[in-house]
Scaffold this active site. Structure first.
Site, short mmCIF file in Angstrom:
data_model
loop_
_atom_site.label_atom_id
_atom_site.label_comp_id
_atom_site.label_asym_id
_atom_site.label_seq_id
_atom_site.Cartn_x
_atom_site.Cartn_y
_atom_site.Cartn_z
N CYS A 1 -21.64 28.39 -28.90
CA CYS A 1 -20.33 28.03 -29.46
C CYS A 1 -19.48 27.24 -28.47
O CYS A 1 -19.55 27.46 -27.27
CB CYS A 1 -19.54 29.26 -29.83
SG CYS A 1 -20.44 30.43 -30.82
N ARG B 1 -23.92 21.57 -27.20
CA ARG B 1 -24.25 22.97 -26.91
C ARG B 1 -25.02 23.62 -28.06
O ARG B 1 -25.62 24.68 -27.86
CB ARG B 1 -22.95 23.75 -26.65
CG ARG B 1 -22.19 23.25 -25.44
CD ARG B 1 -20.78 23.78 -25.44
NE ARG B 1 -20.71 25.19 -25.15
CZ ARG B 1 -20.50 25.72 -23.96
NH1 ARG B 1 -20.36 24.92 -22.91
NH2 ARG B 1 -20.43 27.02 -23.79
N TRP C 1 -22.13 28.80 -33.25
CA TRP C 1 -23.56 29.06 -33.33
C TRP C 1 -23.66 30.51 -33.80
O TRP C 1 -23.28 31.43 -33.09
CB TRP C 1 -24.20 28.88 -31.96
CG TRP C 1 -25.70 28.97 -31.98
CD1 TRP C 1 -26.57 27.97 -32.31
CD2 TRP C 1 -26.50 30.10 -31.64
NE1 TRP C 1 -27.86 28.43 -32.20
CE2 TRP C 1 -27.85 29.73 -31.79
CE3 TRP C 1 -26.21 31.41 -31.22
CZ2 TRP C 1 -28.90 30.60 -31.55
CZ3 TRP C 1 -27.27 32.27 -30.98
CH2 TRP C 1 -28.59 31.87 -31.15
N GLY D 1 -19.52 34.31 -28.00
CA GLY D 1 -20.09 35.52 -27.41
C GLY D 1 -20.45 36.55 -28.46
O GLY D 1 -20.46 36.25 -29.67
N GLU E 1 -44.99 24.48 -21.30
CA GLU E 1 -43.82 23.61 -21.48
C GLU E 1 -44.08 22.61 -22.61
O GLU E 1 -43.20 22.34 -23.44
CB GLU E 1 -43.49 22.91 -20.15
CG GLU E 1 -42.42 21.84 -20.21
CD GLU E 1 -41.04 22.32 -20.62
OE1 GLU E 1 -40.85 23.52 -20.86
OE2 GLU E 1 -40.14 21.47 -20.73
N LYS F 1 -41.73 22.49 -25.88
CA LYS F 1 -41.03 21.27 -26.31
C LYS F 1 -41.42 20.91 -27.74
O LYS F 1 -40.57 20.58 -28.56
CB LYS F 1 -41.37 20.07 -25.41
CG LYS F 1 -40.74 20.02 -24.07
CD LYS F 1 -39.26 19.71 -24.04
CE LYS F 1 -38.47 20.98 -23.92
NZ LYS F 1 -38.29 21.52 -22.59
N GLU G 1 -39.97 23.41 -30.30
CA GLU G 1 -38.52 23.32 -30.32
C GLU G 1 -37.99 22.17 -31.18
O GLU G 1 -37.05 22.35 -31.94
CB GLU G 1 -38.11 23.02 -28.87
CG GLU G 1 -36.96 23.74 -28.35
CD GLU G 1 -36.66 23.38 -26.90
OE1 GLU G 1 -37.54 22.89 -26.16
OE2 GLU G 1 -35.51 23.59 -26.54
N LYS H 1 -27.59 24.82 -26.52
CA LYS H 1 -27.87 24.30 -25.19
C LYS H 1 -27.58 25.34 -24.11
O LYS H 1 -28.33 25.50 -23.17
CB LYS H 1 -27.02 23.04 -24.95
CG LYS H 1 -27.25 22.37 -23.61
CD LYS H 1 -28.60 21.68 -23.60
CE LYS H 1 -28.97 21.14 -22.24
NZ LYS H 1 -30.42 20.95 -22.14
C1 F6R Z 1 -35.93 24.40 -23.68
C2 F6R Z 1 -34.65 24.77 -23.12
C3 F6R Z 1 -34.34 26.20 -22.94
C4 F6R Z 1 -33.60 26.43 -21.62
C5 F6R Z 1 -33.17 27.91 -21.50
C6 F6R Z 1 -32.50 28.20 -20.17
O1 F6R Z 1 -36.08 23.02 -23.79
O2 F6R Z 1 -33.84 23.93 -22.83
O3 F6R Z 1 -35.49 26.97 -23.01
O4 F6R Z 1 -34.43 26.07 -20.56
O5 F6R Z 1 -32.30 28.22 -22.54
O6 F6R Z 1 -31.32 27.49 -20.03
P1 F6R Z 1 -30.65 27.31 -18.62
O7 F6R Z 1 -31.56 26.48 -17.80
O8 F6R Z 1 -29.35 26.62 -18.90
O9 F6R Z 1 -30.46 28.67 -18.04
#
Ligand code: F6R
Length: 608
Positions: free
Chosen positions: A2, A27, A75, A100, A480, A484, A487, A603
């Site tokens: 959010c 985000r 979100w 949250g 990975e 990807k 996702e 994000k």
């Molecule tokens: C996948 C992706 C997520 C982040 C995960 C951790 O492409 O982006 O799996 O890697 O949510 O996020 P951070 O790195 O911000 O802790």
């Protein structure tokens, strides 16, 4: 996750609210809304789906501007992403947006219903509105009433609140989720989920601390800490360029971001590597001789960066390295002590589970090291040592360039610690540093495979399942690749250790199962090659990512192969990441999915 924006300027705020919400879109969200106040009236507009839906409603219904307003991209956590559950919520005189999860929401809701509250939505946010509204009935001091009501919440939250009739008062509170205050370039104050959201209005940013409340008017603001004490927080001058939110010549942020990889890897490496002397320099506080083991914890793609680093650190530092996902680690009872170097990796520096793991490790006496991309993030502020990545703002939800920068830092870390502990000679370290220095050019050369990958992507777009396989550091790259792909295309994909296939998943292999096999020409190539033969014998639809020489051999077997630039074993994870990123991207583009904002994803995952 959010996004929150609040503005109190006394001038029309709707355009500002919307432009901030656009900056927060990256985000991840599934509904949005704004509310403003003017002449004793509250005006609210909410819409499910994209911001364009909200903008249309605002236009169709006619804007009622105000000099104060709050906005939100939601979100969904509690309740579906409908207009009715979208924020702001209004309860009597209280107008509220929230990021949250309130953990004691069910018991608070039951209590409120028992006392006659009319709860309209399925959200935990509305419950907060009721608590504040009830408290205001018994305490006319808004500051203490809000602090008392919010004090009843357990869980994580960032809040922006307006009180009807108080058109010169914007309230914010945070615990567990980030919230910043901006001092207007001209008169006025702002609150937002991050400095980026405030970049059109303010360069003077205050990062609220855990448990802080802010009460802001056009003219000034007051911050109270968790105990209700008036406190002073540092004002930081932050240059966040909202221009970086521009896609440039690219159709998607994802493309812009993975094509930036040679540059951001160069930028990141140059922070740790003296390109002339080929020496690695680490934070002087980092002394590996104090530790007996390394524990690395993170989530998603950042976790996979840790998995790659495990191979490097074990080899170069000869120390036991444990890697875990933060959501599991934080609820285990791991043996941690001051002999343990705890490493957290995070692009955002705000991921709830990773942050909780960092705090747990700190409490147990570990030295904590954070590899983060956002230097002002909570993790960067709380860890003992920070090793920054310099990926720049990553807008696409699927992480690409941040991952590449994370493994750049981890590679440098493994060299630096290897030298410190005496496992690597200076000659070894120099040779490895020289290899790293070639990365920007080699990563750039990888993009030459794009045409071949587009062809493969068009095939993959028609299937329901894909297996990615690899050994050694190619195993996390296989995971990975699978992450990807699922996702951004919603195709089911798994990353497996190539040698593990015959212990179960090989049962899935037939001519309809595409397998992407990551096989750099390294010390385990021949082992992977045996796995390729095993799969070929069972009719699997194989594509091997390998070197030019090996690709020719594979093609002679009648199998598909895509040739990547030759590289050392050490550099292979960087080089083989590019084709799996390209594959996910081109498959998604061909399928027409929302590349930059895939469904259900956020994000910055600030809830656990
Ligand atoms: C996948 C992706 C997520 C982040 C995960 C951790 O492409 O982006 O799996 O890697 O949510 O996020 P951070 O790195 O911000 O802790």
């Amino acid at each position: 996750m959010c996004g929150i924006i609040g503005i109190v300027t006394g001038h029309p705020v709707v355009t500002g609210l919307i432009s901030s919400l656009k900056l927060l879109e990256y985000r991840g969200y599934d509904s949005a809304g704004i509310a403003t106040m003017q002449d004793g009236q509250v005006w609210r507009e909410r819409a499910a789906g994209k911001l364009a839906n909200l903008e249309k409603k605002i236009k169709d219904d006619g804007v009622s501007e105000g000099g104060i307003g709050i906005g939100h991209t939601r979100w969904a956590t509690h309740g579906a992403p409908t207009e009715g559950n979208a924020h702001p919520h209004i309860v009597d005189n209280v107008i509220i947006v929230h990021n949250g999860i309130i953990e004691n929401y069910a018991e608070l809701r039951d209590e409120l219903i028992k006392n006659g509250a009319n709860i309209q939505s399925q959200t935990d946010t509305e419950v907060i509105g009721h608590l504040i509204s009830n408290q205001l009935k018994i305490d006319s001091n808004i500051e203490t009433a809000v602090q008392t009501a919010v004090g009843r919440l357990t869980g994580a939250f960032a809040l922006a609140i307006m009180i009807k009739g108080e058109e010169n008062l914007l309230i914010g509170a945070r615990k567990g989720c980030p919230l910043v205050v901006g001092i207007g370039d001209v008169e006025g104050h702002y609150i937002g989920s991050d400095a980026l959201a405030l970049s059109p209005f303010s360069r003077q940013i205050i990062y609220l601390e855990e448990g802080d409340f802010v009460f802001a008017t056009r003219q000034n603001f007051r911050v109270f800490d968790q105990a209700g004490t008036l406190v002073t927080r540092d004002v930081n001058h932050v240059e966040v360029q909202s221009a970086t939110m521009d896609k440039g010549n690219h159709k998607h942020f994802m493309a812009k971001e993975f094509f930036e990889q040679p540059d951001v890897v160069q930028k990141t490496l140059s922070h740790y590597l003296d390109m002339k002397s080929n020496q690695v320099t680490l934070d002087s506080k980092l002394d590996i001789s104090k530790f007996e083991r390394i524990v690395m914890v993170s989530c998603g793609t950042a976790y996979l960066a840790a998995c790659v680093a495990k191979y490097w650190l074990e080899e170069n530092v000869n120390m036991s390295v444990e890697v875990d996902v933060a959501s599991e680690f934080r609820y285990r009872k791991p043996a941690l002590n001051e002999k343990c170097l705890f490493v957290v990796i995070s692009q955002s520096g705000e991921t709830a589970d990773s942050l909780a793991a960092l705090r747990m490790a700190k409490n147990k006496g570990c030295t904590t090291l954070a590899i983060v991309n956002v230097p002002t993030s909570t993790m960067a502020r709380e860890a003992d040592i920070i090793l920054p990545t310099f990926a720049g703002i990553e807008v696409c939800v699927a992480s690409t360039k941040a991952f590449m920068c994370q493994i750049s830092v981890l590679a440098a870390l493994s060299i630096g610690l290897g030298v410190q502990i005496g496992r690597l000679s200076h000659a070894d370290a120099t040779s490895m540093a020289k290899q790293l220095a070639q990365l920007p050019r080699l990563i750039n050369d990888c993009f030459a495979v794009e045409k071949d990958i587009v062809k493969l992507a068009h095939e993959i777009a028609n299937v329901e399942h894909v297996l990615f396989l690899g050994r050694n550091t190619s195993y996390p790259i296989a995971m990975e690749g699978a992450l990807k792909l699922k996702e951004i295309t919603y195709i089911h994909a798994e990353g497996y250790a190539a040698g593990e296939l015959k212990h179960g998943p090989i049962a899935l292999v037939d001519e309809n199962m595409p397998l992407i096999i990551i096989a750099p020409d390294n010390e385990v190539y021949e082992k992977t090659r045996s796995n390729i033969e095993e799969i070929a014998a069972r009719g699997g639809d194989i594509t091997v990512l390998t070197t030019q020489k090996r690709a020719k051999e594979i093609q002679k077997l009648g199998l598909k192969a895509i040739a990547l630039p030759d590289c050392s074993s050490f550099l292979a994870p960087f080089i083989y990441t590019v084709p799996v990123q390209l594959l996910a991207y081109h498959t998604a583009v061909h399928m027409g999915t929302d590349v930059d904002q895939p469904r259900n994803l956020a994000k910055s995952v600030t809830v656990e």
